[in-house]
Design an enzyme around this catalytic site. Structure first.
Site, mmCIF file in Angstrom:
data_model
loop_
_atom_site.group_PDB
_atom_site.id
_atom_site.type_symbol
_atom_site.label_atom_id
_atom_site.label_comp_id
_atom_site.label_asym_id
_atom_site.label_seq_id
_atom_site.Cartn_x
_atom_site.Cartn_y
_atom_site.Cartn_z
ATOM 1 N N PHE A 1 34.534 8.224 42.907
ATOM 2 C CA PHE A 1 33.677 7.383 43.439
ATOM 3 C C PHE A 1 32.057 7.519 42.543
ATOM 4 O O PHE A 1 30.935 5.960 42.504
ATOM 5 C CB PHE A 1 33.257 6.834 45.102
ATOM 6 C CG PHE A 1 32.225 8.504 45.421
ATOM 7 C CD1 PHE A 1 32.423 9.487 45.228
ATOM 8 C CD2 PHE A 1 30.571 7.738 45.551
ATOM 9 C CE1 PHE A 1 31.730 11.226 46.066
ATOM 10 C CE2 PHE A 1 30.050 9.037 45.941
ATOM 11 C CZ PHE A 1 30.220 10.317 46.038
ATOM 12 N N LYS A 2 31.576 8.403 42.469
ATOM 13 C CA LYS A 2 30.069 8.341 41.404
ATOM 14 C C LYS A 2 29.886 7.589 40.301
ATOM 15 O O LYS A 2 28.704 6.743 40.083
ATOM 16 C CB LYS A 2 29.964 10.025 40.558
ATOM 17 C CG LYS A 2 29.937 11.076 42.526
ATOM 18 C CD LYS A 2 29.514 12.274 41.058
ATOM 19 C CE LYS A 2 29.481 13.309 42.559
ATOM 20 N NZ LYS A 2 29.859 13.531 42.832
#
Ligand SMILES: *Cc1c(COP(=O)(O)O)cnc(C)c1O
Length: 466
Positions: free
Chosen positions: A111-112
């Site tokens: 998700f980064k």
């Protein structure tokens, strides 16, 4: 939009300066002076928008006049076009009213990417305008390094140096960093451990004289406000997909540094109906212990199957403490100075308020594996160990089955094949097609001794205009 420090002493800054600054000069973190608030009617009118159009509506008040609207729209279109799914953050159903939001369709499968793909573009835009250059220096034990490198690969005004501990990151994680080609990308494998890498980064920020005053260091770790800002968007996205804002939602969030879940808390404050936010931790459970017993206390770091959540202190938690203390920076400063020396508590009524905002659960490795196996048996769907912790916490803490429960899927299971194997599921998660040749791609990295002078000399010699 102005930004103020959680410790109350550093000067307020505008968006551009906050973007380029890591910690505030008083040691605090920057937060918006006030939050935008959206009415239900306005949120409802966003139904059917693409991810990037929604992102514009949610984030524009934070960026304000720092970037003209058309330029910001274009930047967001480019940012979310690199994701390998048309919906950007697709929802997968696990059970009646239970969902996983897949936040791992970006270039590094975690998700980064949502924040770092945007951050790279924001930095380059602002640096171009200011005719400045920065050197990003960071240490990584895995996910952040690759997401930061991918986010900066097209930047003209940024060189990025990522330190990882030599032979101590997984092969997938190393290759995700070292196979990205670009003259501004520099991978350094340090003959030492992650703490050695982190110490070198910290010391270098403290004394930047090795750069000779010709450029400056910038940070992309999760304390950077722009990262939080980008993560608020997908809470709105999930809600709108499942009947919001006319229904309330519950979210379960695998948490390390409290960044992702803090974004959910902000979404709620900005007007999105959210009835439950679950903090899901692994055995490094400082947040769960605080939520259950009002004691904020560092324990020894434990290595778990969910390494991206292996933390001792949760840096973004400071942003919540600031709100819990009525935005009294000096109170936060005192509290955190004491917290560095030993366990601390907050006043009972403040803690009770925190308990109203969040539920929490800590999940050990065995239960993580059990959950991977359970969900695979139920749905033939593979969870990565971080997401599995979220799903377990969601199932434990859920209050109302009528409210959709959405777990944030923070990583693709192919990033963590060992945990999947340990869970007893007999399939191996394949890398997505667009990464299937990862093991054939050419790697580039430099191995250096565990010695700060050598690392600094390397950086001084290898950035663009050196
Ligand atoms: C970074 C990370 C987390 C933790 O996110 P925070 O914002 O630090 O709470 C969880 N899962 C994965 C896969 C990550 O990479």
């Amino acid at each position: 939009m102005r930004y103020i420090s959680t410790r109350g002493e550093a000067p307020a800054l505008g968006f551009e300066d906050v973007l380029l600054t890591g910690l505030a000069t008083d040691g605090g973190l920057y937060v918006p002076e006030s939050l935008p608030h959206f009415s239900l009617e306005e949120i409802r009118s966003w139904r059917g928008l693409s991810y990037s159009e929604l992102a514009f509506n949610v984030m524009h008040p934070f960026v304000d006049d720092a970037i003209p609207a058309d330029d910001f729209r274009k930047m967001l279109d480019e940012t979310y076009a690199v994701f390998a799914h048309k919906a950007v953050a697709p929802l997968v159903q696990l059970d009646t009213n239970e969902w996983v939001m897949e936040l791992f369709r970006g270039p590094t499968l975690a998700f980064k990417d949502f924040a770092l793909q945007l951050l790279g573009r924001l930095l380059d835009y602002v640096l171009e305008k200011r005719k400045q250059h920065v050197v990003i220096m960071g240490a990584t034990s895995g996910d952040t390094g690759s997401a930061a490198i991918e986010g900066c690969r097209r930047c003209e005004h940024v060189d990025i140096f990522i330190l990882h501990p030599y032979q101590r990151v997984s092969e997938v994680q190393r290759r995700q960093m070292t196979t990205v080609q670009g003259d501004n990308i520099h991978n350094i494998a340090v003959r030492g451990n992650f703490d050695d890498c982190q110490r070198m980064v910290k010391e270098s920020f403290g004394n930047q004289s090795f750069l000779g005053g010709k450029t400056q260091l910038a940070a992309v770790n999760s304390i950077n406000w722009a990262r939080i800002m980008a993560q608020i968007v997908y809470y709105f996205h999930a809600s709108l997909a499942l009947g919001g804002p006319d229904r309330s939602m519950a979210f379960s969030v695998p948490t390390g540094n409290f960044g992702d879940i803090f974004a959910g808390y902000l979404a709620k404050k900005m007007g999105l109906p959210i009835s439950q936010l679950v903090i899901a931790t692994n055995r490094n459970d400082i947040l769960h212990r605080f939520m259950s017993g009002n004691k904020y206390e560092q324990h020894q770091l434990e290595h778990t199957l969910s390494p991206s959540m292996d933390i001792m202190v949760s840096s973004n938690f400071e942003r919540l403490l600031f709100d819990l203390h009525g935005r009294d920076g000096l109170a936060v400063k005192t509290l955190l100075e004491n917290a560095a020396k030993g366990p601390v508590s907050i006043e009972d009524y403040r803690w009770k308020h925190a308990r109203k905002l969040f539920d929490s659960d800590a999940v050990d490795d065995k239960t993580t594996c059990d959950t991977i196996r359970e969900v695979y048996e139920q749905n033939e769907y593979l969870l990565d160990p971080h997401t599995a912790i979220g799903v377990r916490a969601a199932r434990t803490c859920r209050r109302d089955p009528a409210v959709p429960m959405i777990t944030l899927g923070t990583a693709h299971p192919a990033k963590f094949p060992d945990a999947v194997a340990e869970s007893g599921v007999s399939v191996e998660p394949p890398l997505p097609a667009h990464m299937a040749d990862l093991f054939e791609r050419e790697e580039r990295y430099t191995v250096l001794d565990n010695n700060i002078a050598g690392v600094q000399e390397f950086i001084a010699k290898h950035w663009k205009n050196a």
